[in-house]
Design a protein around this motif. Structure first.
Motif, PDB file in Angstrom:
ATOM      1  N   PHE A 180       0.837  -1.198   0.000  1.00 55.14           N
ATOM      2  CA  PHE A 180       0.000   0.000   0.000  1.00 55.14           C
ATOM      3  C   PHE A 180       0.873   1.250   0.000  1.00 55.14           C
ATOM      4  O   PHE A 180       2.019   1.239   0.459  1.00 55.14           O
ATOM      5  CB  PHE A 180      -0.973   0.010   1.170  1.00 55.14           C
ATOM      6  CG  PHE A 180      -0.328   0.159   2.527  1.00 55.14           C
ATOM      7  CD1 PHE A 180      -0.013   1.413   3.029  1.00 55.14           C
ATOM      8  CD2 PHE A 180      -0.052  -0.949   3.309  1.00 55.14           C
ATOM      9  CE1 PHE A 180       0.579   1.569   4.274  1.00 55.14           C
ATOM     10  CE2 PHE A 180       0.541  -0.816   4.552  1.00 55.14           C
ATOM     11  CZ  PHE A 180       0.855   0.451   5.030  1.00 55.14           C
ATOM     12  N   ASP A 199      -4.085  -1.276  -9.508  1.00 55.32           N
ATOM     13  CA  ASP A 199      -4.634  -0.899  -8.210  1.00 55.32           C
ATOM     14  C   ASP A 199      -5.573  -2.018  -7.751  1.00 55.32           C
ATOM     15  O   ASP A 199      -6.626  -2.244  -8.344  1.00 55.32           O
ATOM     16  CB  ASP A 199      -5.395   0.419  -8.342  1.00 55.32           C
ATOM     17  CG  ASP A 199      -5.905   0.938  -6.994  1.00 55.32           C
ATOM     18  OD1 ASP A 199      -5.862   0.180  -6.005  1.00 55.32           O
ATOM     19  OD2 ASP A 199      -6.357   2.100  -6.940  1.00 55.32           O
ATOM     20  N   THR A 206      -6.735  -2.251  -4.540  1.00 50.59           N
ATOM     21  CA  THR A 206      -7.300  -1.841  -3.251  1.00 50.59           C
ATOM     22  C   THR A 206      -8.629  -2.518  -2.937  1.00 50.59           C
ATOM     23  O   THR A 206      -8.810  -3.019  -1.814  1.00 50.59           O
ATOM     24  CB  THR A 206      -7.469  -0.306  -3.199  1.00 50.59           C
ATOM     25  OG1 THR A 206      -6.230   0.321  -3.522  1.00 50.59           O
ATOM     26  CG2 THR A 206      -7.914   0.144  -1.820  1.00 50.59           C
ATOM     27  N   GLN A 253      -9.293   3.788   2.266  1.00 48.26           N
ATOM     28  CA  GLN A 253      -9.479   4.002   0.835  1.00 48.26           C
ATOM     29  C   GLN A 253      -9.315   5.470   0.444  1.00 48.26           C
ATOM     30  O   GLN A 253      -8.933   5.780  -0.687  1.00 48.26           O
ATOM     31  CB  GLN A 253     -10.850   3.481   0.407  1.00 48.26           C
ATOM     32  CG  GLN A 253     -10.973   3.194  -1.064  1.00 48.26           C
ATOM     33  CD  GLN A 253     -12.189   2.339  -1.383  1.00 48.26           C
ATOM     34  OE1 GLN A 253     -13.111   2.204  -0.572  1.00 48.26           O
ATOM     35  NE2 GLN A 253     -12.211   1.753  -2.556  1.00 48.26           N
ATOM     36  N   LYS A 309      -5.105   5.923   1.070  1.00 53.41           N
ATOM     37  CA  LYS A 309      -4.112   4.983   0.576  1.00 53.41           C
ATOM     38  C   LYS A 309      -4.649   4.210  -0.631  1.00 53.41           C
ATOM     39  O   LYS A 309      -5.862   4.152  -0.863  1.00 53.41           O
ATOM     40  CB  LYS A 309      -3.725   3.982   1.680  1.00 53.41           C
ATOM     41  CG  LYS A 309      -3.127   4.632   2.911  1.00 53.41           C
ATOM     42  CD  LYS A 309      -2.905   3.620   4.012  1.00 53.41           C
ATOM     43  CE  LYS A 309      -2.352   4.283   5.267  1.00 53.41           C
ATOM     44  NZ  LYS A 309      -2.189   3.338   6.392  1.00 53.41           N
ATOM     45  N   LYS A 310      -3.716   3.617  -1.356  1.00 56.52           N
ATOM     46  CA  LYS A 310      -4.106   2.653  -2.371  1.00 56.52           C
ATOM     47  C   LYS A 310      -3.113   1.498  -2.343  1.00 56.52           C
ATOM     48  O   LYS A 310      -1.944   1.661  -1.975  1.00 56.52           O
ATOM     49  CB  LYS A 310      -4.175   3.285  -3.761  1.00 56.52           C
ATOM     50  CG  LYS A 310      -2.861   3.734  -4.363  1.00 56.52           C
ATOM     51  CD  LYS A 310      -3.108   4.264  -5.773  1.00 56.52           C
ATOM     52  CE  LYS A 310      -1.822   4.771  -6.415  1.00 56.52           C
ATOM     53  NZ  LYS A 310      -2.078   5.271  -7.794  1.00 56.52           N
ATOM     54  N   TYR A 311      -3.599   0.343  -2.724  1.00 53.59           N
ATOM     55  CA  TYR A 311      -2.803  -0.878  -2.659  1.00 53.59           C
ATOM     56  C   TYR A 311      -2.484  -1.301  -4.085  1.00 53.59           C
ATOM     57  O   TYR A 311      -3.378  -1.567  -4.882  1.00 53.59           O
ATOM     58  CB  TYR A 311      -3.582  -1.973  -1.930  1.00 53.59           C
ATOM     59  CG  TYR A 311      -2.721  -3.072  -1.380  1.00 53.59           C
ATOM     60  CD1 TYR A 311      -2.415  -3.135  -0.030  1.00 53.59           C
ATOM     61  CD2 TYR A 311      -2.204  -4.052  -2.217  1.00 53.59           C
ATOM     62  CE1 TYR A 311      -1.618  -4.142   0.472  1.00 53.59           C
ATOM     63  CE2 TYR A 311      -1.402  -5.067  -1.729  1.00 53.59           C
ATOM     64  CZ  TYR A 311      -1.111  -5.106  -0.377  1.00 53.59           C
ATOM     65  OH  TYR A 311      -0.320  -6.098   0.126  1.00 53.59           O
TER      66      TYR A 311
END
Length: 363
Positions: A221, A253, A255, A319, A322-324
């Motif tokens: 992340f 992405d 997320t 969310q 952050k982004k994963y």
């Protein structure tokens, strides 16, 4: 006769007055006075007080990663060998419908999605931050050559016991011997371990340990807020990668696919953890008011800290900030393949045409 289960009476190892007694009865005999005496002894005695001050001052000098009890706890909760969030195909799953088994299945899926990005399957693969060896085990089953790296002694010992044929490195990635590992790896993997690296040192080292056509596969992340602190920030990482002579050959992405685990952890904390703690504090206040009075400020501070930590796993907040990302980094310059959410018929992330071509050449 007590209604306590018979097994409690027969097998209880605690004996009081020559008779078996339930543990709860024995524990009920503990007096607040004994605890108060212990606190007073260490608070008023200069020897104990000096030691307490010294321990407090040196707390940041302790090397947490050498044998991290938190990681050991995670390993006991998730015996699959994975310590990451997992990957859920069903992104709309309700936290109440989840279980630890569901998270274990998602962790396995996460590993499969990650390993699909390993194209050179003949060369050694360096798993940086290898956890308890989940990826190592999967690579061995596929006939690959994993090398496990972790600064945590507990993790390395576990991998040595489970997979004695696997080379292990107990060290931080930045501390490895460059000459010993120069040009050795076809792939370097960072699965939720990127943010532990010191990027300025790690990027040149990645370049040195990879083979000419090597790939750096990352799943982690990134913060998306204003970059006051550059650690773990997406824009800073993206810029640093480019300045080091790399480019992103793949970006995705994911997320939505890791949020169910975060939502599950948040639900457990909100609906189970905090109520249990509140109940325990109220019991302490009623049963041991003197002890509660002495510890009240510390307990309140601890409770507040727990609430702050719980906010970290608030899925809505996560969310927003952050982004994963699932990433593949390679040397040079090139076009980035930005993947959508669609998977192939087997539920796998489809390879880009460029990846297909590279894989065919390596087979």
């Amino acid at each position: 006769m007590s209604s306590a289960p018979r097994s409690v009476w027969l097998h209880n190892p605690f004996r009081v007055g020559g008779k078996n007694r339930p543990v709860v009865c024995v524990m009920g005999k503990i007096k607040a006075s004994a605890m108060l005496k212990s606190i007073a002894k260490k608070s008023l005695n200069p020897i104990y007080l000096r030691r307490a001050v010294r321990l407090h001052r040196n707390r940041k000098q302790l090397v947490r990663c050498k044998n991290d009890p938190q990681l050991k706890l995670y390993a006991q909760l998730f015996p699959s060998g994975f310590l990451h969030y997992g990957y859920f195909d069903n992104t709309a799953i309700c936290p109440r419908d989840m279980s630890l088994n569901a998270i274990t299945d998602a962790q396995l899926k996460y590993a499969e999605v990650l390993l699909e990005k390993v194209l050179d399957r003949r060369s050694e693969v360096l798993d940086v931050g290898c956890g308890m060896g989940g990826l190592v085990g999967m690579m061995l089953k596929r006939g690959w050559k994993p090398v496990a790296l972790s600064p945590d002694a507990h993790q390395i010992d576990a991998i040595k016991e489970l997979y004695p044929q696997t080379p292990t490195i107990q060290a931080k990635f930045e501390d490895i011997d460059v000459e010993e590992h120069r040009g050795r790896y076809g792939t370097v993997i960072n699965a939720e371990s990127l943010n532990y690296l010191h990027l300025e040192d790690a990027l040149p080292l990645i370049n040195q340990v990879l083979k000419p056509e090597g790939r750096w596969v990352i799943c982690d992340f990134f913060r998306m807020d204003e970059a006051g602190d550059t650690s773990g920030h997406w824009e800073h990482f993206e810029q640093s990668v480019k300045e080091a002579g790399f480019y992103f050959s793949y970006k995705r992405d994911i997320t939505p696919h890791i949020l169910p685990t975060i939502a599950y952890a948040h639900m457990l904390g909100e609906e189970v953890g905090l109520p249990v703690i509140d109940f325990s504090l109220e019991k302490l206040r009623g049963k041991q008011p003197g002890l509660h009075y002495l510890l009240e400020e510390s307990l309140d501070a601890l409770l507040q800290k727990m609430k702050e930590n719980l906010q970290i796993v608030n899925p809505v907040d996560f969310q927003k900030r952050k982004k994963y990302m699932l990433l593949v980094v390679e040397r040079g310059t090139g076009e980035t393949e930005t993947a959508g959410i669609a998977l192939d018929r087997k539920g796998h992330t489809p390879l880009s045409p460029d990846e297909e071509d590279k894989l065919n050449k390596m087979m």
